[in-house]
Each structure stands twice: as C-alpha cells, then as structure tokens.
Design a protein around this motif. Structure first.
Motif, short mmCIF file in Angstrom:
data_model
loop_
_atom_site.label_atom_id
_atom_site.label_comp_id
_atom_site.label_asym_id
_atom_site.label_seq_id
_atom_site.Cartn_x
_atom_site.Cartn_y
_atom_site.Cartn_z
N ALA A 70 64.66 -57.72 8.41
CA ALA A 70 65.18 -58.48 7.26
C ALA A 70 66.70 -58.64 7.37
CB ALA A 70 64.81 -57.78 5.95
N GLU A 71 67.37 -57.55 7.72
CA GLU A 71 68.83 -57.60 7.87
C GLU A 71 69.25 -58.60 8.95
OE1 GLU A 71 69.39 -52.86 7.03
OE2 GLU A 71 70.39 -53.74 8.77
N LEU A 72 68.57 -58.53 10.11
CA LEU A 72 68.98 -59.38 11.23
C LEU A 72 68.63 -60.85 10.98
CD1 LEU A 72 68.24 -57.15 14.36
CD2 LEU A 72 70.37 -57.46 13.11
N GLY A 128 68.61 -62.15 8.09
CA GLY A 128 69.65 -62.52 7.13
C GLY A 128 70.96 -62.84 7.85
N PHE A 129 71.27 -62.02 8.83
CA PHE A 129 72.50 -62.23 9.60
C PHE A 129 72.45 -63.58 10.31
CE2 PHE A 129 74.95 -61.54 13.60
CZ PHE A 129 76.20 -61.31 13.04
N PHE A 173 72.83 -66.30 7.76
CA PHE A 173 74.24 -66.31 7.32
C PHE A 173 75.10 -67.05 8.35
CE2 PHE A 173 78.42 -64.11 7.65
CZ PHE A 173 78.93 -64.41 6.38
N ALA A 215 69.46 -59.70 1.79
CA ALA A 215 68.41 -58.92 2.45
C ALA A 215 68.43 -57.52 1.85
CB ALA A 215 68.67 -58.85 3.95
N PHE A 216 67.24 -57.01 1.55
CA PHE A 216 67.19 -55.66 0.95
C PHE A 216 65.82 -55.04 1.16
CE2 PHE A 216 64.90 -56.93 -2.97
CZ PHE A 216 65.10 -58.30 -2.93
N PRO A 217 65.77 -53.72 1.21
CA PRO A 217 64.49 -53.04 1.35
C PRO A 217 63.82 -52.84 -0.01
CG PRO A 217 66.26 -51.44 1.47
CD PRO A 217 66.91 -52.78 1.25
N LEU A 251 63.93 -60.82 2.04
CA LEU A 251 65.05 -61.69 2.44
C LEU A 251 64.99 -62.96 1.63
CD1 LEU A 251 67.37 -62.42 4.45
CD2 LEU A 251 65.60 -63.34 5.96
N ARG A 258 73.07 -56.25 17.08
CA ARG A 258 72.55 -54.93 16.75
C ARG A 258 72.31 -54.05 17.98
NH1 ARG A 258 70.21 -52.38 12.23
NH2 ARG A 258 71.59 -53.81 11.15
#
Lengths: 398, 190
Positions: free
Chosen positions: B18-20, B22-23, B26, B34-36, B51, B157
């Motif tokens: 989700a983070e990646l 989102g990156f 972005f 993005a969040f758990p 996301l 990452r």
C-alpha cells in the motif's frame, strides 16, 4: 519540499528541524514510529542534540524537565498510559512554567486495554496547564511543531505545549506533507533564549515549596500566562501562514459556514471526514457547516461564541468523555454560551472511542436525527448492544 | 477518488505494498493516502492495508468500505475473510491463486483477475513474497500508475539484487495482466 511520508516520520523530521537540545521518550503504540525515527536520525547524526534513553515515560518527562531548567530546548512524545505515567511531571512543568513540546499520538485509556485512537489521554491532562493543539491531518501535525516551540518559549507564555495527532489515523498514514528547509525553520523559529534557568553564577531554584501565602499567586500567574498565550498563538500562527502559506485556523477553523443552520464541532482527524460528509449533505440541500477546534487550551471561548452565536443547531463530536459529566468539548461549548443573549441548541455526541471508525455515515446519521431530539445529555453513538451484557452473559454459562 | 483494499497475512508485505503503490501514485502527481488497518498484527494473521488515490486533496480519515480494487495476497484468505465485501459493482479483484477465476467461482459480478504470484515469486525472487508482483498486476489492471512508477517505488524501498529481482517479477505480472488472459469472462454476462 512536498514529500510522501508517514505522519510519524513527518513529525520526527519537523522536530529535528526545530533543533531541540534534548530528546527523551519511551516507545509506546501508536507513538512508537516517532521515537524510532528520531533515534534513527540520532544514530545517523542528522539529529545533533542529545537523545536520552530511559526506562519509562516518567523518566522521559523527568529528563525533559531537567533539561529545560538548564535552559535547553526539549522534546518528548507519548500517548495513553504513557501520558498518564508522565502526568505528575507534566503538571510540574506547567507549574514551573517550563517550555516543552510534547506530541501526543492520541489513544484510548485502559481499561479495557486498547491501543487505538481517541482523545481520552489528552483530555485527562486538560487541567495541567499545557497548551493543547489538535491536528486535522499530517500536514497540520508537522506544521504545529514549528509553531508550538515558538508559542511555548514566548516570554509572556512559558508554558508547555501538547501537539495532538490521532494515533494510527495520522501517525501511521502516509500522506503528502510539505516539509520546510532548515533555513526556513531557522528564520521562523529563533534559538531558545531562556530568561529563567539554572546557572551557578546566578543561583535560583525551581519547584520549591510555596505555602498558602504565595501558592495562589503562582497559580494566578499560570492562569494569566495561559490567557497571554491567546495573543501569542494568534501572532505565531499568522507569522507561520505568511511565511509558509498554509492555513489551518488559529483557535478555530470553519468550513462552509456561510448559510449553515447546523454546525458540527470537532477536533482531530475526524474533521476531514466531516468535511466530506458536509459536501455530500449540502448536495442534498442540507445547510450544514463545520467549526474545527484547533486550540483547546487555552479554551477559545470568544472565538467559539462569535462563530456559533447565530447558528440554530450545534452538534458537538467528542472523542472522549468525562465519566459522570459527558462530552468534554460539548460541556465547555455549552458553558461558553452562559450569559449570552442567543444560544444555539447544542447536543453532545460521544463517537469513535477506542478506535471505533467514524465514517461519513456516522456523521450524516447524527445530522439526520438531530431535528428529532431535544437538548439532552451526551449520547454514545453507534453502540453495539450485544457487547454490553457480554460479561454477565458469560458468567451465566460457567 | 480510487480506493484500494489489500488483504494479506502478517509478514506478506501488504502494508508495504500500500505504501509503495501510494509512493508510485504520488510520483505521478496524484494525491494519496496509504494506511494499515490498525490491529495487533502478527505473522500469519489476516491484515488489511488501504490506499486512496485522487486528483485532489484527500480529507477523509476513515477506513475503506467500498473499494474500487481489492488485492488478495494469499488464497487461503478467500475461505476466512470477506475479501469482496463492499467491492463496487464495476470494481476489480486481483487474487494470488493457482486457480482460474472460473474455478474460484466467486459470488461477484466484478472483474476477477487471478494468477499464481507465488510461482513467479519463487522462480524470479527466490522467496514466496508476492507484494511487489501484485503491485505490477495492479498497475496493469488499473492503468493508474505507469510501470516505471512501480519500478521507482520498488527501487526506493529495496536495494541491489533484491530490488532488481522484485522489479523483474513485478514486470512479469504487469505484462501478464496487460495481456488480459487471466481475467474472468463472467463480467458482462452475469
């Protein structure tokens, strides 16, 4: 520069940009990432002050107290049980008029143990003498730190500041955040020049006993310092807006208030969800607006009354409850109207305790039902009745 | 606004995915969040990550209940977690499984994309971690993120050989899903 960054990391970077001399904190969910990121920056020599490892929040707060009395700029972060464990020291810091910035990653209080967000922790410290500011999103959370030091260290204030950001919802969310340069922060936030600090050449003491002859006067001065902070918060916020071009309100902020008949009042990350709800309701012809409380201590009575005095209906969303008295924000807003010639109908809703998700439906349902209820005591919203008797029901089975 | 819900098990990199993603979004100039799903996560326990991608600022801070896309990292979740709950009628679900969409026969009218991400992971990366592979699949299925964005996010990452292999594996999934052979055929006639 706009970064895609976790809320905790944005705050950690903002704190380092503020150049504290001493950081001491003890990790506790959901504040943990802030402390991890700070200790990483310390290990990488990106944070050049002292990072003091401790064995508890009580010690973390005590290290900060000790640092500030020597004239240092200090920082700590905590939440929930950690904040409660710090509380004895924190009341002392306010009473001794020691500037500090503390980030509270807002979380519920035990029991039952629960690691998720609500405002019970910060509300337990509302009478401590801390200035309390509440962030709506991660941009505001980061931005509040630059402002918090400047407010805290102003010589007419000299009070600790608690920056509140909802645990997980903000601390663990990745959002775009504009991060200033070191140069920009230096221009905005000058080095701390303490007037009162321990120095062998000019011996003074902090925290000595004061009897009935002087205690009230010291506490009166504390009250006056909190009053003085209104002007300082306004000045610092406006300076920040002018320099960085970002606005989140001063004591309060408003959204679509122009022709609003009903206004929702709230603090923290639920504000964004309420804005979305308002857009939906307005599309259906419901004249609803928002008043966000950004500064909870000092309590901005005048700004609130000016904002709401011509409003018919006020819905206060509290993410905490004073057990035995109900919604705290609601109680204070009702009290602000005492003696005023016009008073809106104010109702109080306890919502989202212990991380219970507050959805658009939660908000639109409250607004939808509002016309049907009289002025009443605080209502807990969206209770699941099957849990209420769960303990007794279980006992019958064993 | 596009909303994505990722289902996995603790340790499979759902939050990282989700983070990646989102990156990557972005970097394509989008607003993202993005969040758990905030739990006491442990290895192996079902987890969710969320996301949001939008052209304008994202203000809402509640969980995602009606996603446009669902990504399922672990086929065993299909039996225990309501992964399709709230998925929009025009939504898409991407599932890591050896089975075809027809074999799964899910109770949904949504487009179902299936492929064996663990096979790709074992062969290309050498570990059964499917998160970057599913990122490649999502990029192809959604058209929201160019593959270069996924590549950049992975390289942000991971480093060296690990990054290179993850990009290769993600690219394979991207091409596979772009080819369209792994989609359910039931979308229009059910």
């Amino acid at each position: 520069m706009r970064k895609y960054i976790e809320g905790s990391m944005a705050v950690a970077e903002a704190v380092v940009l503020c150049n504290p001399n001493v950081i001491s904190a003890y990790p506790i969910t959901p504040q943990t990432h802030i402390v991890e990121d700070l200790s990483q920056m310390y290990a990488n020599a990106e944070f050049k002050g002292q990072f003091v490892n401790v064995e508890s929040e009580f010690s973390a707060a005590s290290v900060c107290l000790g640092a500030v009395v020597t004239g240092a700029r200090a920082y700590t972060a905590t939440t929930s049980q950690g904040l409660l464990l710090m509380s004895e020291v924190l009341f002392n810091m306010a009473g001794m008029r020691l500037p500090l910035v503390l980030t509270c990653a807002n979380r519920a209080i035990s029991a039952p143990i629960n690691i998720w967000t609500d405002h019970s922790d910060a509300m337990a410290l509302r009478d401590s003498g801390f200035i309390q500011l509440y962030a709506e999103n991660n941009q505001e959370a980061a931005d509040l730190h630059y402002q918090a030091y400047k407010i805290s260290e102003d010589d007419s204030v000299r009070l600790p500041v608690m920056v509140n950001m909802d645990g997980f919802l903000l601390t663990h969310s990745f959002e775009p955040v504009d991060m200033p340069t070191q140069q920009e922060v230096n221009e905005f936030l000058p080095p701390y020049k303490p007037q009162h600090y321990l120095d062998v050449k000019r011996p003074i003491t902090f925290g000595s006993m004061v009897g009935e002859d002087g205690y009230m006067e010291v506490r009166y001065n504390l009250e006056e310092a909190m009053k003085n902070s209104f002007a300082v918060i306004e000045k610092v916020t406006k300076e920040f807006e002018a320099k960085f071009g970002r606005k989140f309100g001063i004591f309060i902020d408003t959204y679509k208030m122009e022709d609003a008949e009903t206004v929702i009042v709230a603090m923290g990350s639920v504000v964004g969800t309420i804005k979305e709800s308002i857009d939906l309701m307005r599309a259906n012809g419901i004249k609803v607006g928002l008043m966000k409380v950004r500064t909870f201590r000092p309590f901005p009575k005048k700004a609130i009354v000016d904002c709401l005095k011509n409003i018919k209906n006020v819905i206060v969303i509290d993410r905490a409850s004073s057990v035995g008295a109900g919604g705290i924000l609601a109680t204070e807003i009702r009290s602000a109207f005492y003696g005023n010639t016009t008073t809106p109908k104010v109702n109080s809703y306890i919502v989202g305790l212990g991380g219970r998700d507050i959805t658009i439906k939660t908000i639109t349902d409250i607004v939808g039902n509002f016309a049907n209820v009289k002025v009443q005591d605080s209502q807990f919203v969206e209770l699941d009745h099957k849990y209420m008797q769960a303990g007794d029901d279980y006992l019958k089975t064993i | 606004m596009i909303e994505i819900r990722i289902h996995g098990r603790g340790g499979q990199g759902s939050v990282t995915a989700a983070e990646l993603l989102g990156f990557a979004a972005f970097n394509s100039g989008k607003y993202v969040q993005a969040f758990p799903a905030f739990g006491s996560e442990r290895m192996g326990a079902p987890v969710r990550a969320f996301l949001r991608i939008d052209e304008k600022e994202i203000r809402i801070h509640s969980q995602i209940y009606t996603p446009d896309y669902v990504i399922v990292q672990d086929p065993t979740l299909l039996a225990t977690v309501p992964v399709l709950q709230g998925l929009k009628p025009e939504g898409v679900v991407i599932i890591n499984t050896k089975k075809t969409a027809e074999e799964l026969n899910l109770d949904t009218k949504c487009k179902v994309i299936t492929f064996d991400a663990w096979e790709i992971a074992e062969r290309v990366i050498g570990r059964p971690i499917a998160n970057t592979i599913l990122m490649g699949a999502f990029a192809a299925a959604s058209g929201q993120i160019p593959f270069e964005g996924i590549e950049k996010a992975i390289n942000e990452r991971f480093k060296g050989e690990v990054a290179r292999k993850n990009v290769m594996a993600a690219k394979e999934a991207y091409e596979l899903v772009k080819g369209g052979k792994n989609e359910s055929k039931s979308r229009s006639n059910s």
